[in-house]
Design an enzyme around this catalytic site. Structure first.
Site, mmCIF file in Angstrom:
data_model
loop_
_atom_site.group_PDB
_atom_site.id
_atom_site.type_symbol
_atom_site.label_atom_id
_atom_site.label_comp_id
_atom_site.label_asym_id
_atom_site.label_seq_id
_atom_site.Cartn_x
_atom_site.Cartn_y
_atom_site.Cartn_z
ATOM 1 C CG ASP A 84 -2.085 0.911 1.126
ATOM 2 O OD1 ASP A 84 -2.685 0.970 0.037
ATOM 3 O OD2 ASP A 84 -2.433 1.558 2.131
ATOM 4 C CG HIS A 85 -0.618 4.982 0.877
ATOM 5 N ND1 HIS A 85 -1.011 6.097 0.168
ATOM 6 C CD2 HIS A 85 -1.674 4.631 1.648
ATOM 7 C CE1 HIS A 85 -2.246 6.417 0.508
ATOM 8 N NE2 HIS A 85 -2.677 5.541 1.397
ATOM 9 N N GLY A 212 -8.446 6.085 4.833
ATOM 10 C CA GLY A 212 -8.748 6.844 6.044
ATOM 11 C C GLY A 212 -10.065 6.461 6.686
ATOM 12 C CB SER A 214 -9.311 4.609 11.296
ATOM 13 O OG SER A 214 -8.682 3.400 10.965
ATOM 14 C CG ASN A 234 -7.446 0.995 2.102
ATOM 15 O OD1 ASN A 234 -8.073 0.082 1.557
ATOM 16 N ND2 ASN A 234 -6.356 1.513 1.575
ATOM 17 C CB THR A 237 -5.636 5.184 12.563
ATOM 18 O OG1 THR A 237 -4.724 5.751 11.619
ATOM 19 C CG2 THR A 237 -5.480 5.894 13.891
#
Length: 287
Positions: A84-85, A212, A214, A234, A237
């Protein structure tokens, strides 16, 4: 069971009108918690390792990738392995040899033209090797090292017409879009732009990805999946918050203990509980 491809899990979820949750792996315990939560939920999941996690492990991809893959293969749940990323082309090119069936190549910090050029090259490389490629258009923000980003600021959110042109130009298999969420949120207060998600779903011929998550309340996630069209959700956190909270609570009650297994175990179990909850949420079984 054998590793399942991310593309297969995403396509199956989209066909059912459900979502598929992807959870960040930082340590072996993260991977074990994902497997445990997925088995408990009777649902598939994606284990994803970010470029930042690879940096945490000294830039060595192989050990954490092998550990996550081993956990996935010994699980009774269908699990995929995703990188990822990824901003580093070198890291991208290591993905296939380390067993990853998919990569999120992140050129979102570049200009639109450079994003298209570098992402198209990543897609060409990936498709030659059967690797499913996700990309990002818009500014989700909140990653480590980035300045705080207002998810509601002008120019931050993904434009549907630009997204459609981007997908045509790059050939990506999935698109992460900016619709009101932000990375690294520890409170679940984000409000998603569901009207925009619907317009993106209608304009873009590939599955949409929500980063993001979370920081997004349950009802917002449920609506984004079932009514608006988000597919890959996804979560990172929220796992770390649960893990850290459980470890802190244990150490506060056991001030003389030194065996890390005693406090890591409740941390791992707390993550498994969060994973079980999110899997039920995106599959429509949690109300």
């Amino acid at each position: 069971m054998p590793l399942v491809s991310t593309g297969e899990l995403v396509s199956a979820a989209q066909a059912r009108g459900h979502g598929i949750a992807a959870f960040n792996v930082i340590t072996l315990e993260h991977a074990e918690a994902i497997a445990a939560g997925a088995e408990r939920a009777g649902a598939p999941a994606i284990l994803q390792i970010s470029e930042n996690a690879v940096k945490f492990h000294g830039g060595r991809l192989a050990p954490i990738a092998a550990a996550a893959a081993a956990v996935a293969r010994t699980s009774g749940a269908p699990l995929a392995l995703h990188l990822d990323h990824v901003e580093s082309v070198d890291l991208l090119h290591r993905a296939h040899d380390e067993g990853f069936g998919s990569v999120m190549f992140d050129a979102s910090k570049l200009s639109y033209e450079e994003n298209v050029r570098t992402t198209a090259a990543a897609v060409a490389w990936g498709h030659e090797r059967g690797v499913w490629i996700e990309a990002e258009l818009g500014k989700v923000g909140g990653k480590e090292g980035e300045a705080p980003l207002d998810a509601h600021a002008p120019g931050v959110r993904t434009d549907p017409a630009e997204a459609a042109a981007y997908v045509r130009a790059t050939g990506v298999d999935a698109l992460a879009v900016a619709v009101g969420s932000s990375h690294a949120m520890t409170e679940r207060t984000a409000a998603l732009d569901h009207e925009l998600i619907g317009r993106l779903r209608d304009a873009v011929p590939v599955p949409l990805v929500l980063h993001g998550s979370s920081g997004v309340p349950d009802e917002e996630i449920r609506r984004a999946v079932t009514a608006s069209g988000m597919v890959k959700i996804n979560v990172g956190t929220a796992l770390n918050t649960a893990f850290t909270g459980a470890v802190r609570a244990h150490l506060a009650e056991n001030t003389t203990g030194v065996d890390p297994r005693k406090y890591i175990a409740p941390g791992r179990e707390a993550m498994a509980d969060v994973i079980h909850h999110f899997l039920g949420l995106v599959s429509g079984t949690t109300r």
